[in-house]
Design a protein around this motif. Sequence first.
Motif, PDB file in Angstrom:
ATOM      1  N   GLU A 156      33.337 -57.286  25.984  1.00  0.00           N
ATOM      2  CA  GLU A 156      32.187 -56.385  26.079  1.00  0.00           C
ATOM      3  C   GLU A 156      30.876 -57.142  26.173  1.00  0.00           C
ATOM      4  O   GLU A 156      30.649 -58.094  25.465  1.00  0.00           O
ATOM      5  CB  GLU A 156      32.120 -55.525  24.821  1.00  0.00           C
ATOM      6  CG  GLU A 156      33.332 -54.709  24.619  1.00  0.00           C
ATOM      7  CD  GLU A 156      33.140 -53.276  24.997  1.00  0.00           C
ATOM      8  OE1 GLU A 156      31.981 -52.854  25.057  1.00  0.00           O
ATOM      9  OE2 GLU A 156      34.124 -52.601  25.230  1.00  0.00           O
ATOM     10  N   GLU A 157      30.033 -56.675  27.051  1.00  0.00           N
ATOM     11  CA  GLU A 157      28.647 -57.124  27.019  1.00  0.00           C
ATOM     12  C   GLU A 157      27.845 -55.850  27.125  1.00  0.00           C
ATOM     13  O   GLU A 157      28.175 -54.994  27.935  1.00  0.00           O
ATOM     14  CB  GLU A 157      28.339 -58.024  28.220  1.00  0.00           C
ATOM     15  CG  GLU A 157      29.106 -59.330  28.174  1.00  0.00           C
ATOM     16  CD  GLU A 157      28.888 -60.204  29.402  1.00  0.00           C
ATOM     17  OE1 GLU A 157      28.237 -59.739  30.354  1.00  0.00           O
ATOM     18  OE2 GLU A 157      29.369 -61.327  29.400  1.00  0.00           O
ATOM     19  N   CYS A 158      26.833 -55.697  26.321  1.00  0.00           N
ATOM     20  CA  CYS A 158      26.137 -54.416  26.317  1.00  0.00           C
ATOM     21  C   CYS A 158      24.665 -54.565  25.981  1.00  0.00           C
ATOM     22  O   CYS A 158      24.240 -55.556  25.399  1.00  0.00           O
ATOM     23  CB  CYS A 158      26.745 -53.467  25.281  1.00  0.00           C
ATOM     24  SG  CYS A 158      28.498 -53.170  25.518  1.00  0.00           S
ATOM     25  N   GLY A 159      23.933 -53.518  26.336  1.00  0.00           N
ATOM     26  CA  GLY A 159      22.547 -53.409  25.923  1.00  0.00           C
ATOM     27  C   GLY A 159      22.360 -52.074  25.216  1.00  0.00           C
ATOM     28  O   GLY A 159      22.917 -51.064  25.663  1.00  0.00           O
ATOM     29  N   ILE A 160      21.615 -52.065  24.118  1.00  0.00           N
ATOM     30  CA  ILE A 160      21.398 -50.814  23.385  1.00  0.00           C
ATOM     31  C   ILE A 160      19.920 -50.609  23.084  1.00  0.00           C
ATOM     32  O   ILE A 160      19.163 -51.564  22.952  1.00  0.00           O
ATOM     33  CB  ILE A 160      22.215 -50.762  22.053  1.00  0.00           C
ATOM     34  CG1 ILE A 160      21.891 -51.950  21.135  1.00  0.00           C
ATOM     35  CG2 ILE A 160      23.703 -50.720  22.343  1.00  0.00           C
ATOM     36  CD1 ILE A 160      22.591 -51.894  19.771  1.00  0.00           C
ATOM     37  N   VAL A 161      19.547 -49.328  22.994  1.00  0.00           N
ATOM     38  CA  VAL A 161      18.158 -48.996  22.665  1.00  0.00           C
ATOM     39  C   VAL A 161      18.152 -47.725  21.814  1.00  0.00           C
ATOM     40  O   VAL A 161      18.966 -46.822  22.034  1.00  0.00           O
ATOM     41  CB  VAL A 161      17.299 -48.839  23.952  1.00  0.00           C
ATOM     42  CG1 VAL A 161      17.832 -47.742  24.862  1.00  0.00           C
ATOM     43  CG2 VAL A 161      15.843 -48.567  23.629  1.00  0.00           C
ATOM     44  N   GLY A 162      17.282 -47.683  20.826  1.00  0.00           N
ATOM     45  CA  GLY A 162      17.124 -46.502  19.981  1.00  0.00           C
ATOM     46  C   GLY A 162      15.647 -46.137  19.892  1.00  0.00           C
ATOM     47  O   GLY A 162      14.796 -47.031  19.835  1.00  0.00           O
ATOM     48  N   VAL A 163      15.356 -44.837  19.915  1.00  0.00           N
ATOM     49  CA  VAL A 163      13.958 -44.382  19.916  1.00  0.00           C
ATOM     50  C   VAL A 163      13.803 -43.255  18.901  1.00  0.00           C
ATOM     51  O   VAL A 163      14.622 -42.330  18.852  1.00  0.00           O
ATOM     52  CB  VAL A 163      13.562 -43.858  21.321  1.00  0.00           C
ATOM     53  CG1 VAL A 163      12.123 -43.392  21.332  1.00  0.00           C
ATOM     54  CG2 VAL A 163      13.793 -44.920  22.388  1.00  0.00           C
ATOM     55  N   MET A 164      12.756 -43.315  18.119  1.00  0.00           N
ATOM     56  CA  MET A 164      12.494 -42.274  17.133  1.00  0.00           C
ATOM     57  C   MET A 164      11.021 -41.896  17.183  1.00  0.00           C
ATOM     58  O   MET A 164      10.156 -42.771  17.040  1.00  0.00           O
ATOM     59  CB  MET A 164      12.871 -42.826  15.746  1.00  0.00           C
ATOM     60  CG  MET A 164      12.981 -41.813  14.677  1.00  0.00           C
ATOM     61  SD  MET A 164      14.145 -40.500  15.082  1.00  0.00           S
ATOM     62  CE  MET A 164      15.246 -40.603  13.727  1.00  0.00           C
ATOM     63  N   GLY A 165      10.704 -40.644  17.438  1.00  0.00           N
ATOM     64  CA  GLY A 165       9.324 -40.192  17.293  1.00  0.00           C
ATOM     65  C   GLY A 165       8.678 -39.530  18.481  1.00  0.00           C
ATOM     66  O   GLY A 165       8.050 -38.480  18.329  1.00  0.00           O
ATOM     67  N   PRO A 166       8.799 -40.080  19.707  1.00  0.00           N
ATOM     68  CA  PRO A 166       8.050 -39.456  20.801  1.00  0.00           C
ATOM     69  C   PRO A 166       8.648 -38.095  21.179  1.00  0.00           C
ATOM     70  O   PRO A 166       9.822 -37.836  20.920  1.00  0.00           O
ATOM     71  CB  PRO A 166       8.207 -40.443  21.959  1.00  0.00           C
ATOM     72  CG  PRO A 166       9.423 -41.222  21.647  1.00  0.00           C
ATOM     73  CD  PRO A 166       9.569 -41.241  20.158  1.00  0.00           C
ATOM     74  N   GLU A 167       7.823 -37.277  21.815  1.00  0.00           N
ATOM     75  CA  GLU A 167       8.257 -35.912  22.128  1.00  0.00           C
ATOM     76  C   GLU A 167       9.537 -35.893  22.967  1.00  0.00           C
ATOM     77  O   GLU A 167      10.439 -35.113  22.737  1.00  0.00           O
ATOM     78  CB  GLU A 167       7.130 -35.228  22.902  1.00  0.00           C
ATOM     79  CG  GLU A 167       7.107 -33.745  22.736  1.00  0.00           C
ATOM     80  CD  GLU A 167       5.858 -33.186  23.384  1.00  0.00           C
ATOM     81  OE1 GLU A 167       6.003 -32.349  24.280  1.00  0.00           O
ATOM     82  OE2 GLU A 167       4.743 -33.625  23.008  1.00  0.00           O
ATOM     83  N   ARG A 168       9.594 -36.826  23.929  1.00  0.00           N
ATOM     84  CA  ARG A 168      10.780 -36.880  24.793  1.00  0.00           C
ATOM     85  C   ARG A 168      11.429 -38.257  24.680  1.00  0.00           C
ATOM     86  O   ARG A 168      11.291 -39.126  25.534  1.00  0.00           O
ATOM     87  CB  ARG A 168      10.382 -36.577  26.239  1.00  0.00           C
ATOM     88  CG  ARG A 168       9.688 -35.211  26.373  1.00  0.00           C
ATOM     89  CD  ARG A 168       9.708 -34.693  27.785  1.00  0.00           C
ATOM     90  NE  ARG A 168      11.033 -34.769  28.368  1.00  0.00           N
ATOM     91  CZ  ARG A 168      12.025 -33.912  28.103  1.00  0.00           C
ATOM     92  NH1 ARG A 168      11.837 -32.920  27.264  1.00  0.00           N
ATOM     93  NH2 ARG A 168      13.196 -34.052  28.673  1.00  0.00           N
TER      94      ARG A 168
END
Length: 470
Positions: free
Chosen positions: A6-18
């Motif tokens: 496996e090779e992967c990229g991840i992103v998490g976002v908290m707060g903006p409207e969208r």
Amino acid sequence: MSGPREECGIVGVMGPERAAEWAYLGLYALQHRGQESSGIVSADGARSYAHRGMGLVSDVFDEEILTGLPGAAAIGHNRYSTTGSPTLANAQPILVNYRDGFLAVAHNGNLVNARTLRRRLERKGSIFQSTMDTEVVVHLIAAERDPSRDRAVLETLDQLKGAYSLLILTPDGLYAARDAHGFRPLSLGRRGDAVVVASESCALDLLGAELERELGPGEVLKIQADGSSEVLRASPAEAECLCVFEQIYFARPDSTLFGMGVDVARRRLGRELAREHPADADCVFAVPDSSTSAALGSSEGSGIPFELGLIRNHYVGRTFIQPGQEVRDFRVKVKYNPVSSVIRGKRVVVVDDSIVRGTTSKALVGLVREAGAAEVHLRVASPPLRHPCYYGIDIPNRDELIAANMSVPEIARFVGADSLGYLSFEGLYRAVGSRDQHCDACMSGNYRVPLEPGIEEKTAFETLSLSSAP
Ligand code: AMP
């Protein structure tokens, strides 16, 4: 399949409207970490929404799809694996609904005890839907009896062995975690009240989020809807095993990783390489893009001018149709073309970051000679790759690794170079920092987190689902 590839990229976002739109942009910046499938799970209070698809981020999402992913919380995942049939069932993030609401997980890395955990869970009645080791994380959290979600997450993480950076989205908030040794990277940034966590800082840059810090090895962070964050577990004093191949090849040069800019690290690799393996030559060039910084460093160190000797076609996907006519080395030719005005009659130094099977180098040396080079000196900005990776980088088994089967002079002859020089371990760590802090198992065979028996078998995890009996 999952397993060691496996090779992967991840992103998490908290707060903006969208939040899903932010995750989408973050995934764009992390496309180099995985091109097989892409997915986003968003959440709007207690409701969750998911979209996953095969292919590049730009193929998987459009405006309408993003509109269908509302909410101020989101996690995203780009996946790449080379073996087994790529299937949508293995695309991430994983999303399930269980007694405590929804649970979404995005994982970068590779668990070395996934087989054991899965067998134990299946004996207790868990039914697995994919061949991904990540699925054990979901089952473990759901199986925890502790009513506190924080404790369920922590107790689950305690059972995982190997390499992981994880994002877990729940109605209570977003959990971000790195394994105890910190194999895979994870950066934390903020823009106003919004929080972004991503595999690499280049994703934060695109979102206008300022890099606050990297999560420490073993750290578990919980981020709430209002943007506040709480360290549920700080970094223990366990040995760090930062993946040195992230610095050498995998990460983008505009990212900061393990406390060092990737471009800075690669230029240093190139300088060390020029010092260890000088060549009498007229120009230096890179095998773009991953070795460009190292080739610049080599040129700075040697004083030999840097040129653009090879041009890369950026629009070649991972799979393309091989045309009917016989064209030798077509796979490489379609990706790289030599610039004959730079090369003709010249003694050239070609810098690459790594040699895996040796097929790219062999074809490239041939192309550069055909373009009229007088001499071709190949320089590699890493020590020879002799062992597979079980911690999340796609490095094949020993029988496919050229340096596991040939000496350096034999490789030079095989690829047809006038000379070949690999960077030494000493040079590598003069460039990127202490050896004690890094994992270089793919070069040294020193697997610092023990592997479970049978992990060497390529399809170990996939066949398990067919063969495991209670
Ligand atoms: P090979 O033809 O197998 O020797 O491939 C060597 C090329 O693959 C080098 O130019 C590297 O930049 C690149 N490379 C190294 N590691 C990887 C990897 N894990 N996945 C994809 N490409 C890689």
